[in-house]
Design a protein around this motif. Structure first.
Motif, mmCIF file in Angstrom:
data_model
loop_
_atom_site.group_PDB
_atom_site.id
_atom_site.type_symbol
_atom_site.label_atom_id
_atom_site.label_comp_id
_atom_site.label_asym_id
_atom_site.label_seq_id
_atom_site.Cartn_x
_atom_site.Cartn_y
_atom_site.Cartn_z
ATOM 1 N N GLN A 253 -1.756 10.035 8.245
ATOM 2 C CA GLN A 253 -1.140 10.386 9.525
ATOM 3 C C GLN A 253 -0.112 9.348 9.943
ATOM 4 O O GLN A 253 0.935 9.680 10.502
ATOM 5 C CB GLN A 253 -2.218 10.531 10.603
ATOM 6 N N PHE A 254 -0.399 8.069 9.647
ATOM 7 C CA PHE A 254 0.555 7.020 9.985
ATOM 8 C C PHE A 254 1.860 7.193 9.201
ATOM 9 O O PHE A 254 2.951 7.086 9.765
ATOM 10 C CB PHE A 254 -0.046 5.647 9.699
ATOM 11 N N TRP A 255 1.751 7.473 7.896
ATOM 12 C CA TRP A 255 2.965 7.666 7.085
ATOM 13 C C TRP A 255 3.823 8.800 7.667
ATOM 14 O O TRP A 255 5.057 8.720 7.680
ATOM 15 C CB TRP A 255 2.608 8.011 5.653
ATOM 16 N N GLN A 256 3.159 9.850 8.141
ATOM 17 C CA GLN A 256 3.896 11.022 8.626
ATOM 18 C C GLN A 256 4.369 10.874 10.071
ATOM 19 O O GLN A 256 5.255 11.609 10.508
ATOM 20 C CB GLN A 256 3.006 12.269 8.536
ATOM 21 N N GLY A 257 3.800 9.919 10.792
ATOM 22 C CA GLY A 257 4.100 9.808 12.215
ATOM 23 C C GLY A 257 4.823 8.534 12.598
ATOM 24 O O GLY A 257 6.029 8.378 12.376
ATOM 25 N N SER A 258 4.076 7.588 13.164
ATOM 26 C CA SER A 258 4.686 6.407 13.782
ATOM 27 C C SER A 258 5.309 5.444 12.777
ATOM 28 O O SER A 258 5.948 4.468 13.177
ATOM 29 C CB SER A 258 3.655 5.671 14.640
ATOM 30 N N TYR A 259 5.135 5.679 11.469
ATOM 31 C CA TYR A 259 5.797 4.825 10.483
ATOM 32 C C TYR A 259 7.304 4.810 10.700
ATOM 33 O O TYR A 259 7.973 3.792 10.463
ATOM 34 C CB TYR A 259 5.474 5.306 9.071
ATOM 35 N N ARG A 260 7.864 5.937 11.156
ATOM 36 C CA ARG A 260 9.336 6.013 11.340
ATOM 37 C C ARG A 260 9.820 4.953 12.313
ATOM 38 O O ARG A 260 10.872 4.336 12.081
ATOM 39 C CB ARG A 260 9.725 7.400 11.858
ATOM 40 N N VAL B 150 0.817 -1.220 0.000
ATOM 41 C CA VAL B 150 0.000 0.000 0.000
ATOM 42 C C VAL B 150 0.846 1.265 0.000
ATOM 43 O O VAL B 150 0.338 2.357 0.273
ATOM 44 C CB VAL B 150 -0.981 0.012 1.195
ATOM 45 N N TYR B 151 2.174 1.121 -0.282
ATOM 46 C CA TYR B 151 2.958 2.344 -0.488
ATOM 47 C C TYR B 151 2.323 3.141 -1.630
ATOM 48 O O TYR B 151 1.840 2.585 -2.614
ATOM 49 C CB TYR B 151 4.405 2.000 -0.853
ATOM 50 N N GLY B 152 2.369 4.435 -1.497
ATOM 51 C CA GLY B 152 1.783 5.290 -2.528
ATOM 52 C C GLY B 152 0.325 5.614 -2.278
ATOM 53 O O GLY B 152 -0.252 6.469 -2.952
ATOM 54 N N LEU B 153 -0.317 4.930 -1.317
ATOM 55 C CA LEU B 153 -1.706 5.218 -0.964
ATOM 56 C C LEU B 153 -1.700 6.338 0.073
ATOM 57 O O LEU B 153 -1.171 6.179 1.175
ATOM 58 C CB LEU B 153 -2.372 3.964 -0.390
ATOM 59 N N THR B 154 -2.242 7.478 -0.276
ATOM 60 C CA THR B 154 -2.105 8.665 0.571
ATOM 61 C C THR B 154 -3.184 8.792 1.638
ATOM 62 O O THR B 154 -3.041 9.564 2.578
ATOM 63 C CB THR B 154 -2.118 9.941 -0.292
ATOM 64 N N GLU B 155 -4.288 8.076 1.506
ATOM 65 C CA GLU B 155 -5.321 8.117 2.538
ATOM 66 C C GLU B 155 -6.051 6.786 2.610
ATOM 67 O O GLU B 155 -6.085 6.027 1.638
ATOM 68 C CB GLU B 155 -6.319 9.253 2.298
ATOM 69 N N GLN C 37 0.567 -2.577 12.350
ATOM 70 C CA GLN C 37 -0.147 -1.340 12.649
ATOM 71 C C GLN C 37 -1.614 -1.467 12.279
ATOM 72 O O GLN C 37 -1.968 -2.070 11.254
ATOM 73 C CB GLN C 37 0.470 -0.170 11.860
ATOM 74 N N LEU C 38 -2.501 -0.902 13.116
ATOM 75 C CA LEU C 38 -3.910 -0.737 12.798
ATOM 76 C C LEU C 38 -4.188 0.754 12.667
ATOM 77 O O LEU C 38 -3.875 1.529 13.579
ATOM 78 C CB LEU C 38 -4.797 -1.310 13.908
ATOM 79 N N THR C 39 -4.742 1.161 11.535
ATOM 80 C CA THR C 39 -4.995 2.587 11.350
ATOM 81 C C THR C 39 -6.177 2.825 10.418
ATOM 82 O O THR C 39 -6.410 2.066 9.487
ATOM 83 C CB THR C 39 -3.757 3.306 10.782
ATOM 84 N N GLN C 40 -6.931 3.896 10.716
ATOM 85 C CA GLN C 40 -7.958 4.388 9.803
ATOM 86 C C GLN C 40 -7.532 5.701 9.166
ATOM 87 O O GLN C 40 -8.285 6.281 8.399
ATOM 88 C CB GLN C 40 -9.288 4.589 10.560
ATOM 89 N N PRO D 233 10.875 2.430 2.467
ATOM 90 C CA PRO D 233 11.266 3.756 1.970
ATOM 91 C C PRO D 233 11.089 4.837 3.033
ATOM 92 O O PRO D 233 10.348 4.672 3.997
ATOM 93 C CB PRO D 233 10.292 3.987 0.806
ATOM 94 N N ASP D 234 11.789 5.970 2.848
ATOM 95 C CA ASP D 234 11.661 7.110 3.755
ATOM 96 C C ASP D 234 10.369 7.884 3.509
ATOM 97 O O ASP D 234 9.867 8.543 4.415
ATOM 98 C CB ASP D 234 12.862 8.053 3.589
ATOM 99 N N ASP D 235 9.850 7.813 2.292
ATOM 100 C CA ASP D 235 8.623 8.540 1.951
ATOM 101 C C ASP D 235 7.586 7.551 1.409
ATOM 102 O O ASP D 235 7.351 7.488 0.200
ATOM 103 C CB ASP D 235 8.929 9.624 0.910
ATOM 104 N N PRO D 236 6.971 6.753 2.276
ATOM 105 C CA PRO D 236 6.075 5.690 1.807
ATOM 106 C C PRO D 236 4.857 6.232 1.048
ATOM 107 O O PRO D 236 4.316 5.535 0.196
ATOM 108 C CB PRO D 236 5.644 4.990 3.096
ATOM 109 N N ALA D 237 4.414 7.464 1.355
ATOM 110 C CA ALA D 237 3.233 8.005 0.687
ATOM 111 C C ALA D 237 3.470 8.212 -0.804
ATOM 112 O O ALA D 237 2.511 8.238 -1.591
ATOM 113 C CB ALA D 237 2.821 9.333 1.337
#
Length: 804
Positions: free
Chosen positions: A765-772, A729-734, A758-761, A788-792
């Motif tokens: 926000q996950f890509w920008q936060g706890s993904y690290r 699901v890399y590249g999926l922005t929402e 991870q569980l997320t709706q 990747p560093d920029d999964p979105a």
């Protein structure tokens, strides 16, 4: 200037160009008191019918409008209620209650001499109002000059516009500002104890009279007892529907000079009713709601929280004549979390009156324009009850249906009175006994639990409410007063009104003829095996309030249509065997049985499987794909509406004999039944277009950015769930949403080893936060996979890095 006056020109323009219009205007805007007379004065309409949902409001509005014209009621302004009619040849504006309007439409579908029908306070959404609107909309097909105006302070306007496709006029602003004061509760269940102190606080902090909203008569009496120590210049009045007219008028009238009033009321004062001198409202935030229990066939009265729209209506009572204040019991945050509108009666009540009205109208429920169509389970229950009351023979109206309908009372009592007139020749006094029983039930007074004792008490010391109802029916049926009643026939009277509440003792309780269980009283009828129950309710609708014992032989002799002989095949899940018996039954009650001489056929086995399903519910089936399809179908009904309106779990279960039976003929064992793939049966309920819509809005699988397809797991009490490896699901922005955006997907992101990470709706926000943190840990554990560093904005993949 009233708010409605500013919007009046726009309203006239819309009514001139459209057959139907919505008017949304705040409390005190003049919808009920200024607008109808102005429409007549300006000559826009020659005869208007205005429907008011409550008798008290209808009577007071009619009297007010007549006084505005310096006339007595019944001249140009008329009133038509059940048991009360004041109209004349010169009447041009008629205020009616809901059942009355439905009867007017039934007798004259074109409403020949009426050119405008106004539905006031339509937000209350009673069953009768929805029925009358459906018929009025059909009347417009017969007359292109008939106009309909729907009014309320709190309309769900956008939804109504989508349903009816008509313009909406809004009158902005309240007549006077209203200040809000909130009184948080430490213990929500002890809310009633806080009401009297809150009333006293409001009296000490504010001037003017106070209107106090409470759910029912019991709470009104309780709070009234705690307000006996008020200052001498403060009068306490009560106001509720069953109160006599004089007491109602005293509550509504202005306080005497130099005095203040406290009016303790139910939500009868929530709508079109101005109580002079009120500038303070104290709102408990509670109301009494009638909720129909499909299982017991009983309408239970429950105390529930009011909706936000009702809170607005109640607060508006304080600002009708001057700036006001509303004291709300509870925190502001609690009010904001409540439903926007109360549930319509159409979905919470017994719809047998609607089904009868539709039959008499000559239409099926599917053909009527109903904003919230009833479920299949409601329709099936109503059909059975109407057959027991001899209104329907199969699916057709019986010969006596119209005569019973013309009695203008609750259908149960209409059936009783119609049959009592027939039985009078055989049993002199039977009609008097029936009339006394109806008067007792309609008076709604506290009586002895044994019905014969209760009736004898009213014969010697009648309650005023009982006396009023008895007088009405005796005059209507041309009966003289009587001193004694043939009490031995009382079980027949109860059975004619409540054939579904005949009960037989079963263990520690009793089984009613409608199949529901009730509690056997520890105080009454200790030695009786059979009871004819008139009133039942309480917790779970299982407490018997009034009844009398009966003998099955007496009922069978005179009411044979309630009895049947049936060949019954059942599957005993404890012994894993079929039983086949001939049973003599009173509804769901088996009076006697014997082994059947017939061999068990495949059709009988099918009925046995259906009976087991009704007993165990959907938990009987274990086939996962079928369970998922059923869940999707139920969610479609909840989130999408038509064409999935009747797909709730209860309705699907009730209708199983129609849609599932053809797929059960080859089932030979319980294990085979439990693993039955019933997806083809469910899909048979949908046409091709509906199946396509279901797959588009609630698909069984979803294609993710990697190109792979993954199954969605649906649930009825939470979000849909999609389990997928994070790399896909890399590249999926929402996070995706289903059902026109109404159902969020819970993303369960997995590791390369298919373990949850991870569980997320909120994927963004996950890509920008706890993904690290996940990235840091997973790089060390799965170095061959892509983190990747920029999964979105990265490329989704199903491969390891070396093969990408």
């Amino acid at each position: 200037m009233l708010p409605i006056q500013q919007s009046y020109p726009q309203l006239i323009e819309q009514l001139s160009n459209h057959p139907l219009c919505l008017l949304q205007a705040p409390p005190g805007a003049g919808k009920s008191t200024w607008l109808p007379l102005q429409l007549l004065r300006d000559g826009h309409f020659q005869r208007i019918i205005m429907l008011e949902p409550r008798r008290l409001a209808a009577r007071n509005i009619a009297q007010f409008l007549a006084s505005q014209k310096n006339e007595r009621l019944g001249q140009s302004v008329g009133l038509r209620l059940r048991q009360e009619t004041k109209v004349s040849a010169e009447t041009r504006l008629e205020i009616v209650t809901e059942g009355v309007l439905t009867r007017m439409l039934q007798s004259d579908p074109e409403l020949s001499d009426v050119d405008l029908v106004i539905f006031d306070e339509f937000h209350e959404r009673s069953l009768a109002a929805d029925t009358a609107l459906a018929f009025a909309l059909e009347s417009q097909l017969l007359r292109d000059d008939l106009k309909i105006l729907i009014m309320s302070a709190t309309l769900d306007g956008e939804r109504y516009q989508q349903f009816i496709d008509c313009p909406m006029v809004t009158a902005e602003g309240r007549s006077y500002p209203i200040e809000e004061v909130y009184e948080p509760l430490a213990q929500s269940e002890r809310w009633l104890e806080a009401m009297a102190p809150l009333v006293k606080r409001a009296l000490s902090e504010q001037e003017g009279s106070v209107l106090v909203f409470l759910p029912g008569q019991r709470e009104i009496n309780r709070v009234g007892e705690q307000l006996t120590d008020l200052a001498a210049n403060i009068e306490v009045h009560k106001l509720y529907g069953e109160l006599d007219k004089q007491a109602q008028q005293e509550a509504i009238a202005p306080a005497p000079k130099g005095k203040r009033k406290v009016v303790l009321t139910t939500n009868v004062a929530e709508t079109s009713l101005t109580i002079d001198g009120i500038r303070v409202v104290v709102d408990s935030g509670k109301r009494r709601a009638a909720e129909f229990n499909l299982k017991t066939g009983v309408t239970e009265l429950k105390t529930v929280n009011i909706s936000r729209s009702s809170a607005t209506q109640r607060a508006g009572r304080a600002g009708r004549l001057q700036p006001g204040v509303v004291y709300r019991l509870g925190a502001k945050e609690q009010l904001e979390r409540r439903a926007s509108h109360d549930a319509p009666e159409m979905l919470t009540s017994d719809i047998s009156p609607l089904l009868l009205e539709a039959k008499l109208w000559g239409a099926s429920l599917d053909e009527l324009q109903l904003l919230d169509p009833p479920t299949q389970a409601q329709q099936q229950q109503a059909q059975v009850l109407l057959q027991m009351l001899e209104v329907l023979e199969g699916d057709k109206l019986s010969p006596q249906a119209k005569a019973m309908h013309a009695m203008g009372t609750e259908l149960r009592f209409a059936h009783l009175l119609y049959k009592a007139e027939k039985f009078e020749r055989q049993w002199p006094g039977f009609l008097q006994l029936a009339v006394h029983f109806v008067a007792l039930m309609e008076a709604r007074i506290s009586t002895a639990s044994e019905l014969s004792t209760a009736l004898n008490a009213q014969l010697h010391r009648p309650h005023p409410a009982f006396r009023r109802q008895l007088r009405y029916w005796q005059q209507r049926l041309k009966l003289a007063q009587c001193q004694s009643l043939p009490m031995s026939l009382l079980p027949l009277v109860v059975a004619l009104a409540y054939p579904d509440r005949l009960a037989k003792r079963r263990g520690q309780g009793m089984l009613m003829s409608n199949g529901a269980g009730v509690q056997a009283s520890a105080e009454h009828w200790l030695d009786e095996d059979y009871l004819a129950i008139a009133e039942v309710g309480g917790q779970g609708g299982q407490r018997i309030f009034s009844a009398t014992a009966f003998c099955p032989q007496q009922l069978q002799e005179h009411l044979p249509h309630l009895f049947s002989e049936q060949e019954v095949c059942e599957f005993n899940d404890k012994t894993a065997q079929f039983t086949n018996e001939t049973r003599f039954k009173l509804g769901a009650i088996t009076l006697r049985s014997q082994p059947s001489s017939q061999a068990i056929s495949s059709q009988m086995k099918c009925q046995a499987w259906l009976g087991l399903l009704q007993k165990q519910g959907w938990a009987l089936f274990k086939h996962p794909q079928s369970q998922q399809l059923r869940t999707r179908l139920v969610l479609a009904g909840q989130l999408l509406g038509a064409p999935f309106t009747y797909s709730d779990e209860q309705s699907l279960l009730a209708a199983a004999p129609q849609w599932l039976a053809p797929y059960l003929s080859e089932v030979q064992s319980l294990a085979q039944l439990q693993q039955l793939d019933y997806r083809p049966a469910l899909l048979s309920l949908l046409d091709y277009s509906a199946q396509q819509q279901l797959d588009q809005q609630l698909p069984s699988k979803l294609v993710v950015p990697s190109g792979s397809t993954h199954s969605i797991q649906y649930q009825l009490d939470g979000p849909a769930k999609l389990s997928v490896r994070m790399q896909e699901v890399y590249g999926l922005t929402e996070s995706p949403k289903l059902a026109q955006g109404k159902l969020p997907i819970l993303m369960e992101l997995l590791s390369p080893a298919q373990r949850p990470l991870q569980l997320t709706q909120d994927l963004a926000q996950f890509w920008q936060g706890s993904y690290r943190e996940v990235q840091k840990e997973m790089k060390g554990r799965y170095p061959k996979h892509f983190w990747p560093d920029d999964p979105a904005n990265a490329q989704a993949t199903t491969r390891v890095k070396s093969r990408m």
